[in-house]
Scaffold this motif. Structure first.
Motif, PDB file in Angstrom:
ATOM      1  N   VAL A 147      -1.403  -7.753  -4.454  1.00  0.00           N
ATOM      2  CA  VAL A 147      -1.020  -8.862  -5.320  1.00  0.00           C
ATOM      3  C   VAL A 147      -1.352 -10.170  -4.605  1.00  0.00           C
ATOM      4  O   VAL A 147      -1.321 -10.240  -3.373  1.00  0.00           O
ATOM      5  N   GLY A 148      -1.654 -11.217  -5.351  1.00  0.00           N
ATOM      6  CA  GLY A 148      -2.157 -12.461  -4.775  1.00  0.00           C
ATOM      7  C   GLY A 148      -1.178 -13.241  -3.927  1.00  0.00           C
ATOM      8  O   GLY A 148      -1.585 -14.158  -3.205  1.00  0.00           O
ATOM      9  N   VAL A 149       0.100 -12.934  -3.993  1.00  0.00           N
ATOM     10  CA  VAL A 149       1.096 -13.501  -3.083  1.00  0.00           C
ATOM     11  C   VAL A 149       1.877 -12.331  -2.474  1.00  0.00           C
ATOM     12  O   VAL A 149       1.829 -11.216  -2.984  1.00  0.00           O
ATOM     13  N   ALA A 150       2.610 -12.612  -1.396  1.00  0.00           N
ATOM     14  CA  ALA A 150       3.336 -11.556  -0.690  1.00  0.00           C
ATOM     15  C   ALA A 150       4.617 -11.203  -1.452  1.00  0.00           C
ATOM     16  O   ALA A 150       5.734 -11.531  -1.050  1.00  0.00           O
ATOM     17  N   VAL A 151       4.439 -10.496  -2.567  1.00  0.00           N
ATOM     18  CA  VAL A 151       5.561 -10.268  -3.480  1.00  0.00           C
ATOM     19  C   VAL A 151       6.657  -9.396  -2.873  1.00  0.00           C
ATOM     20  O   VAL A 151       7.831  -9.562  -3.214  1.00  0.00           O
ATOM     21  N   ILE A 152       6.308  -8.476  -1.997  1.00  0.00           N
ATOM     22  CA  ILE A 152       7.350  -7.632  -1.391  1.00  0.00           C
ATOM     23  C   ILE A 152       8.249  -8.472  -0.498  1.00  0.00           C
ATOM     24  O   ILE A 152       9.481  -8.352  -0.525  1.00  0.00           O
ATOM     25  N   ALA A 156       0.826  -1.217   0.000  1.00  0.00           N
ATOM     26  CA  ALA A 156       0.000   0.000   0.000  1.00  0.00           C
ATOM     27  C   ALA A 156       0.853   1.256   0.000  1.00  0.00           C
ATOM     28  O   ALA A 156       0.634   2.182  -0.793  1.00  0.00           O
ATOM     29  N   LEU A 157       1.848   1.307   0.881  1.00  0.00           N
ATOM     30  CA  LEU A 157       2.654   2.509   1.049  1.00  0.00           C
ATOM     31  C   LEU A 157       3.503   2.818  -0.179  1.00  0.00           C
ATOM     32  O   LEU A 157       3.685   3.991  -0.549  1.00  0.00           O
ATOM     33  N   SER A 158       4.011   1.795  -0.837  1.00  0.00           N
ATOM     34  CA  SER A 158       4.914   1.998  -1.970  1.00  0.00           C
ATOM     35  C   SER A 158       4.193   2.450  -3.232  1.00  0.00           C
ATOM     36  O   SER A 158       4.832   2.913  -4.180  1.00  0.00           O
ATOM     37  N   GLY A 159       2.886   2.305  -3.254  1.00  0.00           N
ATOM     38  CA  GLY A 159       2.137   2.623  -4.464  1.00  0.00           C
ATOM     39  C   GLY A 159       1.797   1.412  -5.307  1.00  0.00           C
ATOM     40  O   GLY A 159       1.097   1.541  -6.312  1.00  0.00           O
ATOM     41  N   LEU A 160       2.275   0.236  -4.922  1.00  0.00           N
ATOM     42  CA  LEU A 160       2.016  -0.952  -5.727  1.00  0.00           C
ATOM     43  C   LEU A 160       0.516  -1.219  -5.868  1.00  0.00           C
ATOM     44  O   LEU A 160       0.029  -1.563  -6.949  1.00  0.00           O
ATOM     45  N   MET A 161      -0.231  -1.048  -4.771  1.00  0.00           N
ATOM     46  CA  MET A 161      -1.666  -1.306  -4.840  1.00  0.00           C
ATOM     47  C   MET A 161      -2.387  -0.270  -5.704  1.00  0.00           C
ATOM     48  O   MET A 161      -3.470  -0.550  -6.233  1.00  0.00           O
ATOM     49  N   SER A 162      -1.794   0.902  -5.871  1.00  0.00           N
ATOM     50  CA  SER A 162      -2.440   1.934  -6.691  1.00  0.00           C
ATOM     51  C   SER A 162      -2.403   1.587  -8.173  1.00  0.00           C
ATOM     52  O   SER A 162      -3.160   2.162  -8.958  1.00  0.00           O
ATOM     53  N   VAL A 163      -1.528   0.657  -8.569  1.00  0.00           N
ATOM     54  CA  VAL A 163      -1.457   0.244  -9.971  1.00  0.00           C
ATOM     55  C   VAL A 163      -1.912  -1.204 -10.155  1.00  0.00           C
ATOM     56  O   VAL A 163      -1.709  -1.794 -11.207  1.00  0.00           O
ATOM     57  N   THR A 164      -2.533  -1.777  -9.118  1.00  0.00           N
ATOM     58  CA  THR A 164      -2.997  -3.158  -9.157  1.00  0.00           C
ATOM     59  C   THR A 164      -4.507  -3.186  -8.968  1.00  0.00           C
ATOM     60  O   THR A 164      -5.014  -2.693  -7.958  1.00  0.00           O
ATOM     61  N   GLY A 165      -5.220  -3.768  -9.935  1.00  0.00           N
ATOM     62  CA  GLY A 165      -6.668  -3.831  -9.862  1.00  0.00           C
ATOM     63  C   GLY A 165      -7.313  -3.041 -10.988  1.00  0.00           C
ATOM     64  O   GLY A 165      -6.631  -2.438 -11.820  1.00  0.00           O
ATOM     65  N   HIS A 166      -8.638  -3.058 -10.998  1.00  0.00           N
ATOM     66  CA  HIS A 166      -9.390  -2.336 -12.022  1.00  0.00           C
ATOM     67  C   HIS A 166      -9.560  -0.875 -11.621  1.00  0.00           C
ATOM     68  O   HIS A 166      -9.534  -0.521 -10.438  1.00  0.00           O
ATOM     69  N   ALA A 167      -9.751  -0.032 -12.614  1.00  0.00           N
ATOM     70  CA  ALA A 167      -9.953   1.393 -12.374  1.00  0.00           C
ATOM     71  C   ALA A 167     -11.196   1.620 -11.520  1.00  0.00           C
ATOM     72  O   ALA A 167     -12.124   0.795 -11.495  1.00  0.00           O
ATOM     73  N   ASP A 168     -11.210   2.741 -10.810  1.00  0.00           N
ATOM     74  CA  ASP A 168     -12.297   3.001  -9.873  1.00  0.00           C
ATOM     75  C   ASP A 168     -13.673   2.938 -10.513  1.00  0.00           C
ATOM     76  O   ASP A 168     -14.635   2.494  -9.898  1.00  0.00           O
ATOM     77  N   GLY A 169     -13.791   3.381 -11.762  1.00  0.00           N
ATOM     78  CA  GLY A 169     -15.092   3.432 -12.400  1.00  0.00           C
ATOM     79  C   GLY A 169     -15.568   2.116 -12.978  1.00  0.00           C
ATOM     80  O   GLY A 169     -16.689   2.032 -13.485  1.00  0.00           O
ATOM     81  N   GLU A 170     -14.745   1.063 -12.905  1.00  0.00           N
ATOM     82  CA  GLU A 170     -15.101  -0.230 -13.484  1.00  0.00           C
ATOM     83  C   GLU A 170     -15.648  -1.167 -12.412  1.00  0.00           C
ATOM     84  O   GLU A 170     -15.389  -0.976 -11.224  1.00  0.00           O
ATOM     85  N   PRO A 171     -16.415  -2.187 -12.808  1.00  0.00           N
ATOM     86  CA  PRO A 171     -16.881  -3.172 -11.821  1.00  0.00           C
ATOM     87  C   PRO A 171     -15.709  -3.792 -11.072  1.00  0.00           C
ATOM     88  O   PRO A 171     -14.721  -4.208 -11.676  1.00  0.00           O
TER      89      PRO A 171
END
Length: 413
Positions: free
Chosen positions: A178-183, A156-171
């Motif tokens: 990420v589905g595994v603890a990649v960090i 969350a802090l690094s910004g990784l979650m901000s580029v992971t997932g669908h855009a806010d306006g999409e379902p």
């Protein structure tokens, strides 16, 4: 447990004071490469991940155990010793051993081991060749140094979650982990690389060194092209689902019976794709003729492509495009991935026998991706039961049977 002699790190001794994932991932890599890794665990409970279940391991006859499978992901080829480092006698024993090992890996909070005399400055006085790797959430300096760090927090802090997932306006839009603890996993990789570099440097200088590894540093580093894009433009990239910010078409598509993944990375591949689907004019269209143009006109391209991809089944598309050197593949479950013929051909499922007296006869793990021709990976030990090698290792460390029994009677081991 006999350590292999024909491995890259044969003769290297590692004292593993880490737990959970980042540190153990690092030391498992060293163990796979042939180092003798002794994992120190709390008597009675051990590494936290031994209890992170379900799922749990099963005995040979299918009965459930209380041993979580999570632990097995990052602890093969190691020996487990139970030792209470909060006790003076435990601390003294660890200092004695640290004077003889090559590497110490720990992931305690900043300064946490200094009170036990197990910090780098204390140990290097007796062993100047020691390589000491600390793994923390935020590093040894800075305003967050004292904080505990966890993979999810850093995603969350690094910004990784901000580029992971669908855009806010999409379902289903919104930030996702990420589905595994990649960090944690990347941190283990970076830490093991740093240790290998330090071993190489020591071969020339005769001196060890301290390694400060932080999840946050790694989290920022593995942003890779996303960070590079921000640094070049000042614009924060946003979530785009499964599409690629710099390539098109490079995402999943619905087919007649499911989904396929198209990974078209250059104009030649796109031109061949257009030929396969009998739409050669798309490759000549100025909106789609180059990758940059396709990225700028992504929505128009997808609107044309999606109906075409629904005309055939996933298997038909994969066979058809593979034959024309257009990257296309399935979106597997993990079960399907392990059943894939290439995965099976590469031997990526490794069955390791274990005889620890707890009814678990075998533990399966994922093979190391490191393939060395002259000094190959050796799988010589399943992830150990808690304290499985305590007596064996203590004898190697020079303790008598009476000393071992005294430590055991006191609860120190």
């Amino acid at each position: 447990m006999q350590q292999p002699r024909d491995t890259a790190l044969a003769g290297i001794k590692v004292l593993d004071l880490s737990r959970v994932l980042a540190g153990p991932w690092c030391t498992q890599i060293l163990a796979d490469l042939g180092a003798d890794v002794v994992k120190i665990e709390r008597p009675g409970s051990g590494d936290d991940t031994r209890h992170w279940g379900p799922p749990f391991l099963q005995t040979a006859d299918g009965a459930a155990t209380s041993q979580a499978s999570y632990f097995t992901a990052c602890n093969r080829n190691k020996r487990s010793v139970t030792l209470d480092m909060s006790r003076p006698e435990g601390q003294a024993l660890l200092r004695r051993i640290a004077a003889e090992v090559d590497v110490v890996v720990e992931n305690f909070k900043v300064g946490g081991l200094a009170r036990y005399g197990l910090d780098y400055d204390s140990l290097k006085a007796a062993n100047p060749r020691l390589i000491y790797c600390s793994v923390t959430g935020f590093g040894q300096s800075g305003p967050y140094a004292e904080r505990a760090g966890y993979d999810l927090m850093v995603q969350a802090l690094s910004g990784l979650m901000s580029v992971t997932g669908h855009a806010d306006g999409e379902p289903g839009g919104g930030p996702l982990r990420v589905g595994v603890a990649v960090i944690d996993i990347f941190t283990g990789l970076y830490a093991s690389n740093a240790i290998l570099a330090a071993l190489h440097a020591r071969a020339h200088t005769g001196e060890g060194q301290y390694i400060d590894t932080a999840l946050l540093d790694v989290g920022m580093a593995v942003l890779a092209n996303q960070a590079a894009g921000f640094l070049a433009t000042g614009d924060s990239p946003m979530r785009a689902g499964n599409s690629h910010p710099s390539l098109a078409p490079y995402q999943n598509f619905a087919t007649r019976d499911g989904q396929v993944l198209l990974a078209i990375g250059n104009d030649g591949q796109f031109s061949r794709f257009c030929g396969v689907i009998d739409r050669p004019e798309w490759a000549l269209d100025e909106r789609f003729a180059t990758n940059t143009a396709r990225v700028h006109h992504r929505s128009a391209l997808l609107a044309l492509m999606q109906p075409v991809l629904r005309e055939r089944s996933s298997a038909e598309w994969i066979a058809l495009l593979h034959d024309k050197a257009v990257p296309c593949g399935p979106i597997n479950t993990i079960a399907q991935a392990f059943d894939d013929p290439q995965v099976r051909a590469r031997g990526l499922r490794v069955e390791l026998p274990r005889d620890a007296g707890d009814g678990i006869a075998q533990i399966d793990t994922v093979a190391s991706p490191l393939r060395l021709s002259r000094t190959p990976i050796r799988y010589h030990g399943a992830p150990p039961a808690l304290g499985q090698h305590t007596d064996e290792v203590l004898r190697e460390w020079g303790l008598s049977e009476r000393e071992i029994e005294t430590l055991r009677a006191s609860g120190c081991v």
